[in-house]
Scaffold this motif. Structure first.
Motif, PDB file in Angstrom:
ATOM      1  N   SER A  46       0.802  -1.219   0.000  1.00  0.00           N
ATOM      2  CA  SER A  46       0.000   0.000   0.000  1.00  0.00           C
ATOM      3  C   SER A  46       0.838   1.273   0.000  1.00  0.00           C
ATOM      4  CB  SER A  46      -0.932   0.014   1.222  1.00  0.00           C
ATOM      5  OG  SER A  46      -0.177  -0.005   2.429  1.00  0.00           O
TER       6      SER A  46
ATOM      7  N   ALA B 128       2.740   4.357  -1.069  1.00  0.00           N
ATOM      8  CA  ALA B 128       2.624   5.149  -2.295  1.00  0.00           C
ATOM      9  C   ALA B 128       3.951   5.376  -3.000  1.00  0.00           C
ATOM     10  CB  ALA B 128       1.986   6.505  -1.972  1.00  0.00           C
ATOM     11  N   ASP B 129       5.073   5.156  -2.317  1.00  0.00           N
ATOM     12  CA  ASP B 129       6.382   5.382  -2.933  1.00  0.00           C
ATOM     13  C   ASP B 129       7.033   4.082  -3.409  1.00  0.00           C
ATOM     14  OD1 ASP B 129       7.906   7.474  -3.812  1.00  0.00           O
ATOM     15  OD2 ASP B 129       9.223   7.524  -2.060  1.00  0.00           O
TER      16      ASP B 129
ATOM     17  N   ASN C  24       6.867   1.369  -6.399  1.00  0.00           N
ATOM     18  CA  ASN C  24       6.353   1.372  -7.772  1.00  0.00           C
ATOM     19  C   ASN C  24       5.939   0.019  -8.299  1.00  0.00           C
ATOM     20  OD1 ASN C  24       8.941   3.514  -7.763  1.00  0.00           O
ATOM     21  ND2 ASN C  24       6.992   4.331  -8.506  1.00  0.00           N
TER      22      ASN C  24
ATOM     23  N   ASP D 288      -4.382   0.434  -5.586  1.00  0.00           N
ATOM     24  CA  ASP D 288      -4.739   1.794  -5.181  1.00  0.00           C
ATOM     25  C   ASP D 288      -3.689   2.813  -5.601  1.00  0.00           C
ATOM     26  OD1 ASP D 288      -7.145   1.049  -4.059  1.00  0.00           O
ATOM     27  OD2 ASP D 288      -6.337   0.837  -2.028  1.00  0.00           O
ATOM     28  N   THR D 289      -2.434   2.368  -5.731  1.00  0.00           N
ATOM     29  CA  THR D 289      -1.366   3.271  -6.159  1.00  0.00           C
ATOM     30  C   THR D 289      -0.782   2.840  -7.510  1.00  0.00           C
ATOM     31  OG1 THR D 289       0.115   2.010  -4.711  1.00  0.00           O
ATOM     32  CG2 THR D 289      -0.717   4.110  -3.873  1.00  0.00           C
TER      33      THR D 289
ATOM     34  N   LYS E 279       0.411   0.116  -8.782  1.00  0.00           N
ATOM     35  CA  LYS E 279       1.659  -0.651  -8.841  1.00  0.00           C
ATOM     36  C   LYS E 279       1.564  -1.786  -9.850  1.00  0.00           C
ATOM     37  CE  LYS E 279       3.049  -0.118  -3.983  1.00  0.00           C
ATOM     38  NZ  LYS E 279       2.041   0.907  -3.683  1.00  0.00           N
TER      39      LYS E 279
END
Length: 286
Positions: free
Chosen positions: A222, A224-225, A227, A248-249, A251
């Motif tokens: 989860s 966000a940083d 990838n 959600d991000t 990936k």
């Protein structure tokens, strides 16, 4: 005078250093017969976040190095690993309960795979990239580039080979890695980290967490940083939930693999963690 044994302390590997878990937690590592081997650090959510910060800080330098230089560094890792093979073989025998010949074969294969991936650093772009035909006075070039920070759940049934098979391909294109090692067999992971720390690999390019993948993987999925997410060793976890968290991000997610051929050497394991850049450039008109 009787020699006093000095038990090794197995810590985490974050940003080129070997810290204890910020939580102060450890867990016992035992032989297959239940005999005590060592204490290993049990990574926390905060440790996972610190590892991601270290990896993010290392991406630009590692991806900005020439492909030839990355190959030199990865080959140096194989050289140092070869020089410490006796330690790896001993740890594999004690952790996994296999024969000395089986441990030797695992170390041999781990070294061979590291060398194999080192050789791809300055070649894979020629295979995965392309010069595309277009109708017009333009050059159109497709080039693979690293995706950034890759979080990996290493194969859980292998102490060294599975770890190497998952980490090495992500490094080829210039990614930085946060890897959650085998919970049952973590000793070789930290010994490999010692090899990485003395092999010219820039700090933060590889970060090794030990402890429970079930605890740390959700935070990496989860984050966000991060990838990309390699779930090669997450088959025993609720990995669909990890995929959902990663979505959600946005990936990229590599699914779990099982069996003796899990994370087998392949070009696809390199390109799985690259992004494709297409460049248009006008041709000179004479």
């Amino acid at each position: 005078m009787t020699h006093i044994a000095v038990p090794k302390t197995y810590k985490l590997f974050i940003g080129g250093a070997f810290p204890r878990s910020e939580s102060g937690r450890t867990y016992e590592v035992a032989t297959p017969k239940g005999a005590f081997l060592a204490n290993a650090a049990k990574a926390s959510r905060k440790d996972a976040r610190d590892a991601v910060v270290a990896a993010r800080g290392a991406v630009s330098g590692w991806s900005g190095a020439t492909a030839y230089n990355r190959g030199q560094v990865l080959y140096r890792v194989a050289e140092v690993l070869e020089g410490r093979r006796a330690q790896f073989e001993d740890e594999i025998v004690r952790q996994e309960g296999v024969s000395a010949s089986a441990a030797r074969a695992q170390v041999d294969e781990a070294i061979d795979r590291w060398v194999w991936y080192a050789g791809w650093t300055d070649k894979f772009t020629q295979v995965a990239g392309n010069a595309n035909p277009v109708a017009g006075p333009y050059f159109n070039l497709t080039v693979p580039e690293p995706t950034g920070v890759v979080a990996i759940v290493a194969p859980q049934d292998s102490s060294l080979l599975g770890l190497v098979s998952a980490v090495a391909p992500a490094l080829v294109s210039g990614n930085a890695v946060v890897v959650v090692a085998s919970e049952t067999f973590p000793l070789s992971a930290i010994t490999l980290a010692e090899v990485l720390a003395t092999s010219d690999l820039p700090k933060g390019v590889v970060n090794v967490l030990t402890g429970s993948p079930a605890e740390t993987a959700p935070w990496l999925a989860s984050h966000a940083d991060v990838n990309a997410l390699d779930l090669v060793g997450a088959g025993a976890l609720e990995w669909i939930d990890l995929e959902i968290a990663a979505a959600d991000t946005l990936k990229r997610v590599y699914p779990p693999e099982n069996g003796p051929d899990a994370a087998a050497p392949s070009l696809s394991r390199i390109t799985a963690f690259t992004e494709t850049k297409t460049v248009w450039h006008t041709k000179a008109l004479i």
